[in-house]
Design a protein around this motif. Structure first.
Motif, mmCIF file in Angstrom:
data_model
loop_
_atom_site.group_PDB
_atom_site.id
_atom_site.type_symbol
_atom_site.label_atom_id
_atom_site.label_comp_id
_atom_site.label_asym_id
_atom_site.label_seq_id
_atom_site.Cartn_x
_atom_site.Cartn_y
_atom_site.Cartn_z
ATOM 1 N N ALA A 127 -14.895 25.642 -24.335
ATOM 2 C CA ALA A 127 -14.974 24.926 -25.606
ATOM 3 C C ALA A 127 -14.294 23.573 -25.490
ATOM 4 O O ALA A 127 -13.307 23.417 -24.782
ATOM 5 C CB ALA A 127 -14.324 25.737 -26.723
ATOM 6 N N SER A 128 -14.863 22.618 -26.196
ATOM 7 C CA SER A 128 -14.295 21.283 -26.293
ATOM 8 C C SER A 128 -14.303 20.908 -27.769
ATOM 9 O O SER A 128 -15.351 20.928 -28.410
ATOM 10 C CB SER A 128 -15.147 20.291 -25.491
ATOM 11 O OG SER A 128 -14.769 18.971 -25.773
ATOM 12 N N THR A 185 -10.823 25.625 -17.747
ATOM 13 C CA THR A 185 -9.530 26.237 -17.991
ATOM 14 C C THR A 185 -9.591 27.719 -17.638
ATOM 15 O O THR A 185 -10.662 28.312 -17.597
ATOM 16 C CB THR A 185 -9.107 26.081 -19.464
ATOM 17 O OG1 THR A 185 -10.000 26.845 -20.273
ATOM 18 C CG2 THR A 185 -9.054 24.639 -19.896
ATOM 19 N N LYS A 186 -8.439 28.300 -17.444
ATOM 20 C CA LYS A 186 -8.355 29.729 -17.141
ATOM 21 C C LYS A 186 -8.909 30.558 -18.304
ATOM 22 O O LYS A 186 -9.631 31.529 -18.091
ATOM 23 C CB LYS A 186 -6.888 30.094 -16.853
ATOM 24 C CG LYS A 186 -6.662 31.547 -16.599
ATOM 25 C CD LYS A 186 -7.105 31.963 -15.210
ATOM 26 C CE LYS A 186 -6.617 33.358 -14.880
ATOM 27 N NZ LYS A 186 -7.693 34.298 -14.683
ATOM 28 N N ALA A 187 -8.598 30.162 -19.523
ATOM 29 C CA ALA A 187 -9.104 30.904 -20.697
ATOM 30 C C ALA A 187 -10.627 30.881 -20.735
ATOM 31 O O ALA A 187 -11.265 31.898 -21.012
ATOM 32 C CB ALA A 187 -8.526 30.316 -21.980
ATOM 33 N N GLY A 188 -11.220 29.727 -20.461
ATOM 34 C CA GLY A 188 -12.675 29.613 -20.443
ATOM 35 C C GLY A 188 -13.296 30.469 -19.360
ATOM 36 O O GLY A 188 -14.313 31.128 -19.570
ATOM 37 N N GLU A 189 -12.690 30.468 -18.193
ATOM 38 C CA GLU A 189 -13.187 31.305 -17.098
ATOM 39 C C GLU A 189 -13.110 32.782 -17.474
ATOM 40 O O GLU A 189 -14.043 33.538 -17.217
ATOM 41 C CB GLU A 189 -12.388 31.044 -15.832
ATOM 42 C CG GLU A 189 -12.653 29.685 -15.214
ATOM 43 C CD GLU A 189 -11.776 29.415 -14.007
ATOM 44 O OE1 GLU A 189 -11.240 30.374 -13.410
ATOM 45 O OE2 GLU A 189 -11.614 28.235 -13.668
ATOM 46 N N ASP A 190 -12.007 33.183 -18.074
ATOM 47 C CA ASP A 190 -11.813 34.592 -18.442
ATOM 48 C C ASP A 190 -12.826 35.062 -19.481
ATOM 49 O O ASP A 190 -13.330 36.177 -19.392
ATOM 50 C CB ASP A 190 -10.398 34.825 -18.964
ATOM 51 C CG ASP A 190 -9.340 34.732 -17.877
ATOM 52 O OD1 ASP A 190 -9.701 34.744 -16.677
ATOM 53 O OD2 ASP A 190 -8.149 34.623 -18.224
#
Length: 70
Positions: free
Chosen positions: A11-12, A1-6
Motif C-alpha cells: 500500500a502507498s 516493506t516486510k509488512a507488504g511481503e507478509d
C-alpha cells in the motif's frame, strides 16, 4: 516493506500524490516482475482497502494460473 511481503500486497498512501492511495501486488509473467495496482482517492480507498486487497490478490492469482496453463 516486510509488512507488504507478509500480507501479499503493498500500500502507498499519499506518497506519489497527497490525496491518492494505491494497493498493489507483484505478479510474475514469463520470469519478469510486474505490478498490478488499484489506485484512487484516499477518502474512497482507505475504508475498503482490505476488501480491495483481497480482490486484487485473487485476481492476480487467477491471472498467474491462466498464464501457467499456456
Amino acid at each position: 516493506t516486510k509488512a507488504g511481503e507478509d500480507r501479499g500486497w503493498f500500500a502507498s498512501v499519499g506518497e506519489g500524490a497527497v490525496d491518492v492511495m494505491a494497493i498493489a501486488r507483484l505478479i510474475d509473467i514469463g520470469g519478469s516482475a510486474y505490478s498490478v495496482a488499484v489506485v484512487g482517492p484516499v477518502h474512497r480507498m482507505k475504508p475498503i482497502a482490505n476488501r480491495l486487497a483481497v480482490k486484487l490478490v485473487a485476481r492476480c492469482e487467477r491471472i498467474s494460473g491462466l498464464l501457467k496453463d499456456k
